[in-house]
Design a protein around this motif. Structure first.
Motif, mmCIF file in Angstrom:
data_model
loop_
_atom_site.group_PDB
_atom_site.id
_atom_site.type_symbol
_atom_site.label_atom_id
_atom_site.label_comp_id
_atom_site.label_asym_id
_atom_site.label_seq_id
_atom_site.Cartn_x
_atom_site.Cartn_y
_atom_site.Cartn_z
ATOM 1 N N VAL A 154 -35.384 57.752 37.094
ATOM 2 C CA VAL A 154 -34.160 58.535 36.878
ATOM 3 C C VAL A 154 -34.432 59.694 35.917
ATOM 4 N N ALA A 155 -35.238 59.435 34.882
ATOM 5 C CA ALA A 155 -35.523 60.479 33.893
ATOM 6 C C ALA A 155 -36.234 61.678 34.516
ATOM 7 N N SER A 156 -36.982 61.432 35.605
ATOM 8 C CA SER A 156 -37.698 62.532 36.245
ATOM 9 C C SER A 156 -36.737 63.564 36.827
ATOM 10 N N VAL A 157 -35.520 63.135 37.172
ATOM 11 C CA VAL A 157 -34.516 64.073 37.673
ATOM 12 C C VAL A 157 -34.161 65.087 36.586
ATOM 13 N N PHE A 158 -34.027 64.586 35.364
ATOM 14 C CA PHE A 158 -33.747 65.483 34.242
ATOM 15 C C PHE A 158 -34.959 66.374 33.961
ATOM 16 N N GLY A 159 -36.153 65.796 34.108
ATOM 17 C CA GLY A 159 -37.374 66.546 33.843
ATOM 18 C C GLY A 159 -37.547 67.737 34.758
ATOM 19 N N ARG A 160 -37.149 67.578 36.001
ATOM 20 C CA ARG A 160 -37.288 68.687 36.946
ATOM 21 C C ARG A 160 -36.403 69.868 36.569
ATOM 22 N N ARG A 161 -35.323 69.581 35.837
ATOM 23 C CA ARG A 161 -34.446 70.650 35.348
ATOM 24 C C ARG A 161 -34.851 71.093 33.938
ATOM 25 N N ARG A 162 -35.918 70.481 33.429
ATOM 26 C CA ARG A 162 -36.379 70.767 32.068
ATOM 27 C C ARG A 162 -35.239 70.576 31.066
ATOM 28 N N THR A 163 -34.502 69.485 31.280
ATOM 29 C CA THR A 163 -33.367 69.144 30.421
ATOM 30 C C THR A 163 -33.829 68.225 29.301
ATOM 31 N N ASN A 164 -33.474 68.565 28.081
ATOM 32 C CA ASN A 164 -33.882 67.760 26.928
ATOM 33 C C ASN A 164 -32.977 66.545 26.784
ATOM 34 N N ILE A 165 -33.586 65.345 26.818
ATOM 35 C CA ILE A 165 -32.849 64.089 26.634
ATOM 36 C C ILE A 165 -32.893 63.723 25.162
ATOM 37 N N THR A 166 -31.723 63.598 24.525
ATOM 38 C CA THR A 166 -31.675 63.272 23.097
ATOM 39 C C THR A 166 -31.607 61.770 22.838
ATOM 40 N N SER A 167 -31.092 61.002 23.790
ATOM 41 C CA SER A 167 -31.072 59.549 23.627
ATOM 42 C C SER A 167 -30.872 58.873 24.980
ATOM 43 N N VAL A 168 -31.363 57.631 25.081
ATOM 44 C CA VAL A 168 -31.189 56.823 26.289
ATOM 45 C C VAL A 168 -30.793 55.415 25.858
ATOM 46 N N LEU A 169 -29.735 54.896 26.437
ATOM 47 C CA LEU A 169 -29.299 53.527 26.195
ATOM 48 C C LEU A 169 -29.164 52.810 27.533
ATOM 49 N N MET A 170 -29.203 51.480 27.461
ATOM 50 C CA MET A 170 -29.001 50.685 28.676
ATOM 51 C C MET A 170 -28.061 49.532 28.342
ATOM 52 N N TYR A 171 -27.088 49.285 29.211
ATOM 53 C CA TYR A 171 -26.217 48.124 29.013
ATOM 54 C C TYR A 171 -25.909 47.481 30.370
ATOM 55 N N PRO A 172 -25.477 46.210 30.358
ATOM 56 C CA PRO A 172 -25.244 45.497 31.613
ATOM 57 C C PRO A 172 -24.112 46.108 32.426
ATOM 58 N N TYR A 173 -24.193 45.922 33.734
ATOM 59 C CA TYR A 173 -23.120 46.354 34.631
ATOM 60 C C TYR A 173 -22.258 45.150 34.958
ATOM 61 N N ASN A 174 -21.080 45.080 34.315
ATOM 62 C CA ASN A 174 -20.173 43.947 34.497
ATOM 63 C C ASN A 174 -20.947 42.640 34.335
#
Length: 216
Positions: A154-174
Motif C-alpha cells: 500500500v505504501a508504494s502507492v504513496f511512493g509513486r506520488r512522492r508523497t511524504n508519509i509522516t506516520s502509519v498506524l494499524m488497528y483491527p477491523y471490527n
C-alpha cells in the motif's frame, strides 16, 4: 520510542522525614501532582500525590482545627512500595501499565536510583507525536487484507506520488481477523490524487469515504 526519550529528568523529591507542610508547599509552588520520596542514595521508597496531602491537611472551613497534622512526616501518608519503570522500556508497553493500573505517573529507575519521572500528560503528548497529529497533514484510512507484505504494497502507492508519509498506524477491523485498517498521515493538503490511486488499485477506503469518484 523509549521511556528515556520522554521522561522528565528534573524531579522534585522529598526525604521521608519531610513534613506534610513541606510537601504541600512544593505541590503548590511547582504545580505538581506527585512527589517521589527518596532516601540519601536517591532510592525511591514511596510517593505522595496532591490527593494524599489534601486528605491529610486540615479543613480550610474549620477555624478551630489544630494544624499539627501538617507537621507529621510525609512517610506517614506516602504510598509504598512504588511501581517503577526502566529508561529503556518501550513507551508502548508502559502505556499498557498506565491503563491497567490506572497510574497518573511512574518514577523511572536505573540501578535502583531515581533518574526521572513520566506522567499521563507525557504519555498523551507522545501519542500525539506517534500519530503525527502534531504536524499539518491529511489522514487516509485503508481497509486491507491481514497478510504479509501488505504495508509496503500500500505504501508504494504513496511512493509513486512522492508523497511524504509522516506516520502509519494499524488497528483491527471490527472483529474480523482477516482484515486490518492502515492509517496513513501524509504531508499534503490535497490528498485527492493519492486517494484516487488507492481506489484504482482496488483498495477500500474507510476515510475519507465521502469523496465521490470523478465522473468519466
Amino acid at each position: 520510542m523509549l521511556v528515556e526519550e520522554v521522561m522528565k529528568t528534573e524531579v522534585i523529591t522529598l526525604p521521608p522525614t519531610a513534613t506534610i507542610s513541606e510537601a504541600l508547599r512544593l505541590l503548590q509552588k511547582h504545580h505538581l501532582h506527585h512527589i517521589p520520596i527518596v532516601d540519601n542514595e536517591m532510592q525511591i521508597i514511596g510517593i505522595v500525590s496532591d490527593g494524599d496531602v489534601r486528605d491529610a491537611s486540615p479543613s480550610v472551613f474549620d477555624d478551630h482545627t489544630e494544624h499539627q497534622a501538617l507537621n507529621n512526616e510525609i512517610r506517614s501518608i506516602m504510598s509504598h512500595p512504588v511501581r517503577t519503570v526502566h529508561p529503556l522500556d518501550f513507551i508502548e508497553e508502559i502505556a499498557q501499565v498506565f491503563y491497567d493500573e490506572e497510574f497518573a505517573c511512574l518514577p523511572v529507575e536505573r540501578d535502583n536510583q531515581l533518574i526521572g519521572i513520566i506522567t499521563e500528560k507525557d504519555m498523551l503528548y507522545t501519542l500525539i507525536q506517534l500519530t503525527g497529529t502534531n504536524v499539518q497533514s491529511s489522514q487516509i484510512e485503508v481497509k486491507v487484507p491481514h497478510k504479509p507484505g501488505i504495508l509496503p504494497e500500500v505504501a508504494s502507492v504513496f511512493g509513486r506520488r512522492r508523497t511524504n508519509i509522516t506516520s502509519v498506524l494499524m488497528y483491527p477491523y471490527n472483529d474480523d481477523p482477516n482484515y486490518k485498517i492502515l492509517v496513513f498521515r501524509i504531508q499534503t493538503m490535497n490528498p485527492l490524487p493519492v486517494i484516487q490511486d488507492l481506489r484504482n488499485a482496488g483498495y477500500e477506503l474507510m476515510w475519507p469515504n465521502n469523496i465521490a469518484e470523478p465522473k468519466v
